[in-house]
Design a protein around this motif. Structure first.
Motif, PDB file in Angstrom:
ATOM      1  N   ASN A  34       0.848  -1.207  -0.028  1.00 27.99           N
ATOM      2  CA  ASN A  34      -0.141  -0.052  -0.324  1.00 27.99           C
ATOM      3  C   ASN A  34       0.821   1.324   0.070  1.00 27.99           C
ATOM      4  OD1 ASN A  34      -1.495   2.286   1.004  1.00 27.99           O
ATOM      5  ND2 ASN A  34      -3.007   1.020   1.883  1.00 27.99           N
TER       6      ASN A  34
ATOM      7  N   TYR B  55      -2.762  -1.605  -3.945  1.00 27.33           N
ATOM      8  CA  TYR B  55      -3.690  -0.487  -3.306  1.00 27.33           C
ATOM      9  C   TYR B  55      -2.897   0.764  -3.299  1.00 27.33           C
ATOM     10  CZ  TYR B  55      -7.178   1.870  -0.615  1.00 27.33           C
ATOM     11  OH  TYR B  55      -8.092   2.848  -0.053  1.00 27.33           O
TER      12      TYR B  55
ATOM     13  N   GLN C 208      -9.860  -0.368  -4.742  1.00 31.21           N
ATOM     14  CA  GLN C 208      -8.326  -0.503  -4.958  1.00 31.21           C
ATOM     15  C   GLN C 208      -7.422   0.610  -4.670  1.00 31.21           C
ATOM     16  OE1 GLN C 208      -7.018  -2.648  -8.532  1.00 31.21           O
ATOM     17  NE2 GLN C 208      -4.972  -1.778  -8.101  1.00 31.21           N
TER      18      GLN C 208
END
Length: 305
Positions: free
Chosen positions: A179, A218, A245
């Motif tokens: 992420n 992400y 996402q």
């Protein structure tokens, strides 16, 4: 030319430790309360609660950087742990963002890592995501090292990649699955390290967004630029990328109506909410990014608060 000079001026002020030390005694002056959500945990919790009520998610940052004393780093670590506990106690939708120099990165890398591991243990207990903020390039490799070490035991940790860095594309590729918050970059870096032309930074920024999204990772898109935001929306639709996402991120106090609009449209909109006594460096960088915000400082000079 004037804008470049102004940016350089405020960036140099952001690293002035003498003024920063004095600023801790002033409280939120010079208009800093426009972009800093208070000094105490209770104050920031109140702000986070109100933002959540408006459909906005948050990431909270207990301000601090370039710490040189172990005791101060330990105090910062304890504040981060208390902040996580407060987020959990009040059932707030918020991540925690951390600058590693606040935790002693400049003192000793392993000391900083040990502090982070303590914070991660608290975050793991409450399943709260932690973001390692990226600072200037001198700390870049150390930050990536600590990220790698921490992710061995807890995967709800990410970092930030700055689009003005020449190496940004390769780092986004190597961090596929992580992420990432993607930003343009707010520090002054040498030409051999970072792209200097604004239009080229903008181009690279969108390329990085596409690269990370297409890898299935992400992606947190940190931008106040409505043109970038519209391009991301269009790109996601064209490539059948779910809204789940990615998210948009903006700074507390900036483009509030747009934040609410994105949330109402069904996008995850996360507000970066800083708090704490060590507000000075953060505030100076905001002025460097947008010199027109100097009006906050001018109003603050005449404020009674």
């Amino acid at each position: 030319m004037l804008e470049k000079m102004s940016k350089k001026f405020f960036l140099s002020l952001s690293k002035n430790r003498l003024i920063s030390s004095g600023a801790k005694k002033w409280g939120l002056k010079l208009g800093a309360s426009q972009v800093v959500a208070g000094v105490t945990i209770d104050e920031v919790i109140n702000v986070l609660t109100e933002l959540n009520k408006e459909g906005l998610h948050c990431t909270v940052d207990h301000l601090g950087e370039y710490v040189q004393e172990r005791e101060e780093a330990i105090n910062s670590k304890d504040m981060c742990k208390k902040t996580i506990e407060a987020i959990a106690q009040h059932n707030i939708s918020s991540h925690l963002s951390i600058k590693l120099t606040q935790l002693g990165l400049d003192i000793d890398r392993d000391f900083c890592l040990a502090n982070m591991k303590e914070i991660v243990e608290v975050a793991k207990k409450h399943q709260i995501f932690i973001r390692l903020d990226m600072e200037d390039f001198a700390r870049y490799e150390k930050t990536l090292y600590i990220l790698e070490e921490l992710r061995k035991d807890y995967d709800k940790i990410g970092t930030v990649i700055q689009a003005y860095l020449h190496r940004a594309s390769e780092d986004v590729k190597s961090l596929a699955g992580v992420n990432l918050r993607l930003v343009k970059g707010a520090y002054k870096e040498a030409p051999n390290v970072a792209i200097q032309e604004k239009n080229k930074i903008d181009e690279n920024y969108f390329e990085l967004i596409k690269l990370h999204l297409l890898s299935g990772s992400y992606t947190a898109i940190a931008s106040h630029d409505h043109q970038i935001i519209d391009k991301v929306k269009e790109f996601a639709k064209e490539n059948k990328i779910s809204n789940k996402q990615f998210e948009f991120q903006m700074l507390y106090g900036m483009r509030q109506e747009l934040q609410k609009k994105l949330a109402k449209e069904g996008y995850t909109m996360r507000v970066y909410v800083p708090f704490g006594r060590d507000w000075y460096g953060y505030f100076m960088r905001r002025l460097a990014e947008r010199p027109q915000n100097v009006k906050w400082a001018m109003k603050g000079l005449f404020s009674k608060s």
